[in-house]
Each structure stands twice: as structure tokens, then as C-alpha cells.
Design an enzyme around this catalytic site. Structure first.
Site, PDB file in Angstrom:
ATOM      1  N   GLY A   1      31.134  14.533  27.245  1.00 51.21           N
ATOM      2  CA  GLY A   1      32.151  15.201  26.425  1.00 51.21           C
ATOM      3  C   GLY A   1      31.583  16.222  25.462  1.00 51.21           C
ATOM      4  O   GLY A   1      31.993  16.291  24.308  1.00 51.21           O
TER       5      GLY A   1
ATOM      6  N   ALA B   1      28.548  17.292  36.844  1.00 48.76           N
ATOM      7  CA  ALA B   1      27.153  17.104  37.265  1.00 48.76           C
ATOM      8  C   ALA B   1      26.952  15.714  37.872  1.00 48.76           C
ATOM      9  O   ALA B   1      26.280  15.569  38.901  1.00 48.76           O
ATOM     10  CB  ALA B   1      26.221  17.322  36.077  1.00 48.76           C
TER      11      ALA B   1
ATOM     12  N   GLY C   1      30.915  19.645  26.493  1.00 45.81           N
ATOM     13  CA  GLY C   1      31.036  20.997  27.038  1.00 45.81           C
ATOM     14  C   GLY C   1      29.835  21.372  27.888  1.00 45.81           C
ATOM     15  O   GLY C   1      29.607  22.549  28.159  1.00 45.81           O
ATOM     16  N   LEU C   2      29.070  20.360  28.311  1.00 49.46           N
ATOM     17  CA  LEU C   2      27.851  20.637  29.084  1.00 49.46           C
ATOM     18  C   LEU C   2      28.007  20.269  30.559  1.00 49.46           C
ATOM     19  O   LEU C   2      27.040  20.254  31.314  1.00 49.46           O
ATOM     20  CB  LEU C   2      26.656  19.896  28.466  1.00 49.46           C
ATOM     21  CG  LEU C   2      26.332  20.284  27.015  1.00 49.46           C
ATOM     22  CD1 LEU C   2      25.179  19.456  26.474  1.00 49.46           C
ATOM     23  CD2 LEU C   2      26.009  21.774  26.905  1.00 49.46           C
ATOM     24  N   GLY C   3      29.236  19.943  30.959  1.00 47.76           N
ATOM     25  CA  GLY C   3      29.524  19.730  32.381  1.00 47.76           C
ATOM     26  C   GLY C   3      29.078  18.383  32.917  1.00 47.76           C
ATOM     27  O   GLY C   3      28.802  18.251  34.119  1.00 47.76           O
TER      28      GLY C   3
ATOM     29  N   ASP D   1      32.930  24.513  35.985  1.00 42.18           N
ATOM     30  CA  ASP D   1      31.879  23.517  35.743  1.00 42.18           C
ATOM     31  C   ASP D   1      31.170  23.157  37.039  1.00 42.18           C
ATOM     32  O   ASP D   1      29.949  23.139  37.114  1.00 42.18           O
ATOM     33  CB  ASP D   1      32.467  22.241  35.115  1.00 42.18           C
ATOM     34  CG  ASP D   1      32.729  22.405  33.629  1.00 42.18           C
ATOM     35  OD1 ASP D   1      32.756  23.554  33.158  1.00 42.18           O
ATOM     36  OD2 ASP D   1      32.914  21.382  32.944  1.00 42.18           O
TER      37      ASP D   1
HETATM   38  O1  PMV Z   1      34.182  21.056  30.500  1.00 44.55           O
HETATM   39  P1  PMV Z   1      33.976  22.012  29.402  1.00 44.55           P
HETATM   40  O2  PMV Z   1      34.199  21.464  28.051  1.00 44.55           O
HETATM   41  O3  PMV Z   1      32.701  22.778  29.565  1.00 44.55           O
HETATM   42  O4  PMV Z   1      35.142  23.158  29.499  1.00 44.55           O
HETATM   43  C1  PMV Z   1      35.290  23.933  30.620  1.00 44.55           C
HETATM   44  C2  PMV Z   1      35.771  25.274  30.261  1.00 44.55           C
HETATM   45  C3  PMV Z   1      37.274  25.462  30.042  1.00 44.55           C
HETATM   46  O5  PMV Z   1      37.486  26.842  30.332  1.00 44.55           O
HETATM   47  C4  PMV Z   1      37.636  25.193  28.603  1.00 44.55           C
HETATM   48  C5  PMV Z   1      38.161  24.609  30.936  1.00 44.55           C
HETATM   49  C6  PMV Z   1      38.111  24.972  32.408  1.00 44.55           C
HETATM   50  O6  PMV Z   1      38.601  24.159  33.214  1.00 44.55           O
HETATM   51  O7  PMV Z   1      37.614  26.046  32.763  1.00 44.55           O
END
Ligand code: PMV
Length: 321
Positions: free
Chosen positions: A101, A109, A103-105, A150
Site C-alpha cells: 500500500g 509485483a 504506491g510501489l506496485g 502497475d
Molecule cells: O497502485 P498505485 O498506488 O501505484 O496507483 C496506481 C496509479 C493510479 O493512476 C492512481 C491508479 C491506476 O490504476 O492507474
């Protein structure tokens, strides 16, 4: 990428960072993502009876996984179904350095490593189309309606330009980028952030549309700056992108404070990366030494974790504390 022995196999992949374009990418705009060398490995072994799953957040029978892991459960089931194999006789172990959680995928992954590992275990070739179909199952449970950036980024060795419904373009530049990343210490809430943007769109469509169009312009310019090695312009574009993310309502005080620290330490530009509302920031530096200075300052400013690296190496550095 994947190792096979007689009764075991491994699937591996890495984390990702979004350089520019998050959120706008959900609305069909382009975005740029980079491989980030935090690794995840799935070890698949022959076992007896029901499938056993082992990870930092759950260890036990596959079928008894907690609800929040339903995405990876369904992904494993569909992978075995695709391979025409029964749901038994395996153990699956995850070793992941990617914080959840953030934002690093992490979810994309882990699913990518598991699918690769299972295909290796059964000596089957895996196409990108099959990989994306299977990882998307896990992603839909984790994110609702993900853009797909991602999973494209965690399975690519190069920076990519991603746009829904279009071919993925690798962005290969001679000039490396030097990047510092820092974690606010708060779990990012991508689902809520995406929902906030959607609600704002319904309330004030004109304003949100303007931000999304501006982000598209920024991404187009960032693509060229990246390919030309114009890091000063790229840094400015990161700052411009952050302004629009603030306008969209997905940044917060913790992210803004770390971004200010990075800029005051000489970053060429800094912004949140990923969904926002917690999670991580990314800062662009002139060189690796400068990225180290910024990374160290981010730790001092209260980041839970910080890393720095160069996009021309697969090595991740941690500032000394
Ligand atoms: O999974 P995250 O937190 O890296 O977010 C992905 C990026 C967003 O653009 C916010 C959502 C998406 O599905 O592209």
C-alpha cells in the site's frame, strides 16, 4: 528472470515508480513509469495435498486466505486453471521487499512473480498477454478498476510510456536518472484517492478536466525530456505535475512536507508517486551523490524509509542513518 529445478521454480520481479501521469492515466491519458529495484520472489515447490501459501502477511492453506488477499487467491486459481493443473500438490512462498500500500506496485509485483513462478514450475511459456490477463485478476481486487500501469511497469526492465488501450512504449535513454524515494510511513489509499478524483470530477468537471489535460501535456513533455536527457526540464515537470495532483486532492500534508524537504535539499523536482493520500514521494537529482544527500535528509525529516538509485543500475541504496 525465472529459475527452474526438478521440483521447484522461482518467479521474480521488481517494484515500480510512476514518474508522471498517475490518476490522469485512469482517464485514458498517458503516464510514465520506471522499474524500481525493490524485489519480490515467488518460490513454488512440490508438496502433498492442499496448496500451502507462505508470506509475511499470511501463512496457511491457500483456501483459507483472509478476504483482503482474495485477489492473489483468484489469480492463483485462474493461473492453475489456465495451465490445466489441479489446485493441489504445491507450496507457494512469497519473499517481498516491497512495502504494501505504498504506491510501489506491491500487489501487481506479487501476482506477476507468482504467475511467472507457476508457469516455470510447469515448464510452460508465458506470453505477456497471458501474464496481464492473470495479474489483472489480482489487481481488480486490490484497486477496483486499475488502469493497468502497475502490471505493465513491474514486468518491464525499462521505463515505459503507458496509455490504456495502446501498445506499451519502452523509453530508453542514454542518460540515467538519479532518484530518491521516501515513504511517509502511512499506507497510501489508492482506491480512496481514485474515488476522490472521480467524485471531484462529478462535482467540478471543468476544474478536474483542466488538471487532467495539464497532466497529459506534462507527460508528453516529460517523455521528450527523458529521451533527450534534459533532467532540468524533467525536474520542473515533476514539480508541475505535483501542483496538479494537489489540485486533484490526492496529496496531503505528509507528502507535501517530504516534497518540500527534497526540493530544499536541491532536488530538480519532486512529487508524490502512485495513488497518494500517504505512500511515497519521488525526487529527481543531478547525480547519485545528490540523490544520497536528499535521501538522507528525507530520513531526517521523518520518512519511514528512503532509498536512492540510478536507472542505469539494478542496485538500490539506503542512506546511512
Ligand atoms: O497502485 P498505485 O498506488 O501505484 O496507483 C496506481 C496509479 C493510479 O493512476 C492512481 C491508479 C491506476 O490504476 O492507474
Amino acid at each position: 528472470m525465472n529459475k527452474v529445478s526438478a521440483k521447484s521454480a522461482e518467479g521474480e520481479t521488481h517494484s515500480k515508480l510512476i514518474l508522471v501521469g498517475e490518476h490522469a492515466v485512469v482517464y485514458g491519458k498517458p503516464a510514465i513509469a520506471l522499474p524500481f529495484p525493490l524485489k519480490v520472489k515467488a518460490l513454488i515447490k512440490e508438496s502433498f495435498g492442499i496448496i500451502k501459501f507462505k508470506s509475511a502477511i499470511y501463512t496457511g492453506p491457500l483456501e483459507k486466505m483472509p478476504g483482503r488477499m482474495k485477489g492473489i487467491l483468484e489469480c492463483i486459481k485462474e493461473t492453475l486453471n489456465t495451465l490445466d493443473k489441479p489446485l493441489e500438490g504445491l507450496s507457494i512462498e512469497i519473499e517481498s521487499a516491497i512495502p504494501l500500500g505504498s504506491g510501489l506496485g506491491s500487489s501487481a509485483a506479487v501476482a506477476t512473480a507468482v504467475v511467472r513462478g507457476l508457469f516455470s514450475f510447469f515448464h510452460q511459456k508465458l506470453s505477456q498477454k497471458e501474464l496481464f490477463y492473470l495479474v489483472q485478476i489480482a489487481e481488480e481486487y486490490a484497486h477496483g478498476k486499475p488502469s493497468g500501469i502497475d502490471m505493465a511497469a513491474v514486468s518491464s526492465r525499462h521505463p515505459i510510456l503507458f496509455q490504456k488501450g495502446k501498445d506499451i512504449t519502452p523509453l530508453i535513454s542514454e542518460a540515467p536518472l538519479f532518484i530518491a524515494v521516501a515513504h511517509t510511513g502511512r499506507i497510501g489509499d489508492t482506491r480512496r484517492a481514485v474515488e476522490n478524483v472521480r467524485k471531484n470530477y462529478l462535482k467540478d468537471g471543468e476544474k478536474v478536466k483542466k488538471s487532467l489535460d495539464k497532466i497529459e501535456e506534462i507527460t508528453d513533455m516529460a517523455e521528450k525530456a527523458l529521451l533527450n536527457g534534459d533532467i532540468n526540464l524533467l525536474g520542473k515537470l515533476l514539480n508541475d505535475n505535483q501542483q496538479e495532483l494537489i489540485a486533484l486532492g490526492v496529496s496531503d500534508n505528509g507528502l507535501n512536507a517530504l516534497i518540500d524537504t527534497a526540493r530544499s535539499q536541491g532536488a530538480l523536482g519532486a512529487k508524490l508517486t502512485g495513488g497518494g493520500l500517504g505512500g511515497c514521494i519521488i525526487a529527481l537529482a543531478d547525480n547519485l551523490e545528490k540523490a544520497k544527500v536528499i535521501s538522507k535528509a528525507l530520513m531526517k525529516a521523518g520518512a519511514l524509509e528512503s532509498w536512492y538509485f540510478s536507472t542505469c543500475q539494478d542496485t538500490l541504496y539506503f542512506p546511512e542513518r
